[in-house]
Design an enzyme around this catalytic site. Structure first.
Site, PDB file in Angstrom:
ATOM      1  N   GLY A  39       0.829  -1.209   0.000  1.00 30.99           N
ATOM      2  CA  GLY A  39       0.000   0.000   0.000  1.00 30.99           C
ATOM      3  C   GLY A  39       0.857   1.249   0.000  1.00 30.99           C
ATOM      4  O   GLY A  39       2.069   1.192   0.221  1.00 30.99           O
ATOM      5  N   TYR A 148      -1.111 -17.514  -2.735  1.00 35.13           N
ATOM      6  CA  TYR A 148      -2.232 -16.561  -2.767  1.00 35.13           C
ATOM      7  C   TYR A 148      -3.557 -17.321  -2.821  1.00 35.13           C
ATOM      8  O   TYR A 148      -4.463 -17.082  -2.017  1.00 35.13           O
ATOM      9  CB  TYR A 148      -2.080 -15.667  -3.991  1.00 35.13           C
ATOM     10  CG  TYR A 148      -3.093 -14.564  -4.113  1.00 35.13           C
ATOM     11  CD1 TYR A 148      -3.164 -13.549  -3.158  1.00 35.13           C
ATOM     12  CD2 TYR A 148      -3.970 -14.517  -5.192  1.00 35.13           C
ATOM     13  CE1 TYR A 148      -4.089 -12.519  -3.285  1.00 35.13           C
ATOM     14  CE2 TYR A 148      -4.896 -13.491  -5.336  1.00 35.13           C
ATOM     15  CZ  TYR A 148      -4.949 -12.496  -4.379  1.00 35.13           C
ATOM     16  OH  TYR A 148      -5.865 -11.475  -4.505  1.00 35.13           O
ATOM     17  N   ARG A 189       1.129  -6.232 -12.800  1.00 34.22           N
ATOM     18  CA  ARG A 189      -0.166  -6.538 -13.421  1.00 34.22           C
ATOM     19  C   ARG A 189      -0.173  -6.040 -14.854  1.00 34.22           C
ATOM     20  O   ARG A 189       0.518  -5.091 -15.208  1.00 34.22           O
ATOM     21  CB  ARG A 189      -1.302  -5.882 -12.639  1.00 34.22           C
ATOM     22  CG  ARG A 189      -1.515  -6.564 -11.340  1.00 34.22           C
ATOM     23  CD  ARG A 189      -2.811  -6.137 -10.724  1.00 34.22           C
ATOM     24  NE  ARG A 189      -3.150  -7.090  -9.700  1.00 34.22           N
ATOM     25  CZ  ARG A 189      -3.726  -8.266  -9.919  1.00 34.22           C
ATOM     26  NH1 ARG A 189      -4.071  -8.614 -11.139  1.00 34.22           N
ATOM     27  NH2 ARG A 189      -3.973  -9.093  -8.933  1.00 34.22           N
TER      28      ARG A 189
HETATM   29  N1  UDP Z   1       0.551 -10.427 -18.747  1.00 36.28           N
HETATM   30  C1  UDP Z   1       1.204 -10.127 -19.939  1.00 36.28           C
HETATM   31  N2  UDP Z   1       2.208  -9.206 -19.923  1.00 36.28           N
HETATM   32  C2  UDP Z   1       2.601  -8.539 -18.794  1.00 36.28           C
HETATM   33  C3  UDP Z   1       1.941  -8.843 -17.587  1.00 36.28           C
HETATM   34  C4  UDP Z   1       0.921  -9.784 -17.598  1.00 36.28           C
HETATM   35  O1  UDP Z   1       0.879 -10.694 -20.978  1.00 36.28           O
HETATM   36  O2  UDP Z   1       3.531  -7.714 -18.873  1.00 36.28           O
HETATM   37  C5  UDP Z   1      -0.515 -11.428 -18.760  1.00 36.28           C
HETATM   38  C6  UDP Z   1      -0.425 -12.507 -17.680  1.00 36.28           C
HETATM   39  O3  UDP Z   1       0.381 -13.575 -18.107  1.00 36.28           O
HETATM   40  C7  UDP Z   1      -1.874 -12.897 -17.522  1.00 36.28           C
HETATM   41  C8  UDP Z   1      -2.645 -11.610 -17.801  1.00 36.28           C
HETATM   42  O4  UDP Z   1      -1.744 -10.760 -18.493  1.00 36.28           O
HETATM   43  O5  UDP Z   1      -2.225 -13.870 -18.472  1.00 36.28           O
HETATM   44  C9  UDP Z   1      -3.136 -10.913 -16.559  1.00 36.28           C
HETATM   45  O6  UDP Z   1      -2.069 -10.799 -15.672  1.00 36.28           O
HETATM   46  P1  UDP Z   1      -2.152 -10.026 -14.293  1.00 36.28           P
HETATM   47  O7  UDP Z   1      -0.828 -10.195 -13.641  1.00 36.28           O
HETATM   48  O8  UDP Z   1      -2.652  -8.649 -14.503  1.00 36.28           O
HETATM   49  O9  UDP Z   1      -3.269 -10.758 -13.418  1.00 36.28           O
HETATM   50  P2  UDP Z   1      -3.801 -12.253 -13.259  1.00 36.28           P
HETATM   51  O10 UDP Z   1      -5.175 -12.164 -13.805  1.00 36.28           O
HETATM   52  O11 UDP Z   1      -2.946 -13.224 -14.035  1.00 36.28           O
HETATM   53  O12 UDP Z   1      -3.743 -12.498 -11.799  1.00 36.28           O
END
Ligand code: UDP
Length: 329
Positions: A39, A148, A189
């Site tokens: 945070g 998690y 993310r």
């Molecule tokens: N992702 C991606 N490039 C990045 C970061 C994430 O393609 O630079 C993909 C990741 O592999 C996943 C999706 O985006 O399939 C969402 O990832 P995030 O970490 O936001 O959250 P998740 O839903 O996986 O917890």
């Protein structure tokens, strides 16, 4: 009449800080608690001047004491991005187990209603699509996301046990991918990653072939769903998310269009246990809470992009704006 008092753990985080805003707006006395691992006080700076806002710098994995009455508790303290829980796996497990135990105990003593933040991760890499609340999930307990996913599953079980055994008033929200202002630029993310890359003039990193899907919910919609669930009398888990599903490759293309970047898309290996598809079934939220998302992805992304553009340049170029090392024990 004196104001109702609400404790929001993780109150300096992305969702926690937006919840603080909402409860202040609704006329509550808000007590935010955060250990500031992920945070950031800048998210709630604007609230400090208000007489109805208090902040406690505390880790809820240790005994939680709050003087005075409490009517509601919202447990939103937890690392929540894959990068964070890979860096601080033990803390992630502790806040979902020791932390929830402390807060359920506090709720009992105060006779408060408690809502816990669960997640679509309880469904793991789902074998049913879209995910409805009765689906038990497909989780690898010893994979990188296990710390998690299992913490959140334990948290749900513990909360339900306090409800059935002690008659505690409990609510469980399963949050699907949510975005908006105050997300950390470097939390890994996908949305801050892509927007950050576009702003820095780097290529956008799509993991795998980009065919995996996600469904992104704007933060105001998410907060409204959570608020409605807390005020409802429904004690089973409820999905809150936006069912508008998109592949990550399409999402990267949308970000390129939004930001006008001339960079290209490059691919990186897909992380282990990365869910292949995710979309909330929100029939329960619609029927029970009269809730559905209102903000389209194009509207929400515009607001979020403006937020990231307004950040100081040094934040944009910081690789990791949090020092986790001092918390690892
Ligand atoms: N992702 C991606 N490039 C990045 C970061 C994430 O393609 O630079 C993909 C990741 O592999 C996943 C999706 O985006 O399939 C969402 O990832 P995030 O970490 O936001 O959250 P998740 O839903 O996986 O917890």
């Amino acid at each position: 009449m004196s104001k109702k008092r609400v404790l929001i753990t993780g109150g300096a985080g992305f969702l926690g800080s937006h919840l603080c805003d909402r409860f202040i707006k609704e006329g509550f006395h808000v007590i935010a608690m955060d250990n500031l691992i992920t945070g950031d006080l800048s998210n709630i700076e604007h609230l400090f001047k208000l007489p109805d806002f208090e902040f406690y710098h505390h880790d809820v994995s240790s005994f939680v004491h709050v003087p005075g009455e409490l009517h509601y508790i919202l447990h939103f303290a937890s690392p929540a991005s894959p990068i964070d829980y890979l860096k601080i796996p033990i803390q992630t497990l502790k806040v979902g187990s020791l932390g929830i135990h402390n807060l359920l105990g506090l709720a009992r003593v105060k006779k408060a209603r408690i809502l816990i933040a669960s997640t679509s991760e309880v469904y793991g890499d789902p074998l049913v699509h879209p995910q409805f609340e009765e689906y038990y999930g497909n989780v690898n307990p010893v994979g990188p996301r296990g710390v998690y996913d299992e913490a959140k599953r334990f948290q749900e079980a513990m909360t339900m046990a306090y409800h059935t055994f002690h008659g505690l008033e409990t609510r469980i929200v399963r949050i699907f991918n949510t975005y908006g202002p105050r997300m950390r630029l470097n939390d890994g993310r996908v949305l801050p990653a892509f927007i950050g890359q576009a702003l820095r003039g780097e290529d956008l990193t799509v993991f795998g072939d980009g065919s995996q899907t996600r469904s992104f919910c704007y933060v105001d919609d998410q907060v409204d769903g959570i608020y409605r669930l807390l005020m409802s009398d429904y004690t089973q888990p409820v999905n809150i998310g936006n069912p508008d599903e998109i592949t990550i490759m399409q999402f990267a293309e949308e970000i390129i269009k939004l930001t006008g970047t001339t960079q290209k898309i490059i691919t990186h290996p897909l992380p282990k246990d990365d869910p292949k598809q995710r979309q909330p079934d929100i029939r329960k939220a619609k029927e029970i809470l009269g809730w559905e998302p209102k903000v389209s992805r194009s509207e929400g992304l515009k607001i979020t992009y403006e937020y990231f553009k307004s950040l100081p340049r040094e934040i944009l170029f910081e690789r990791d704006n949090k020092s986790f090392e001092r918390y690892i024990r």
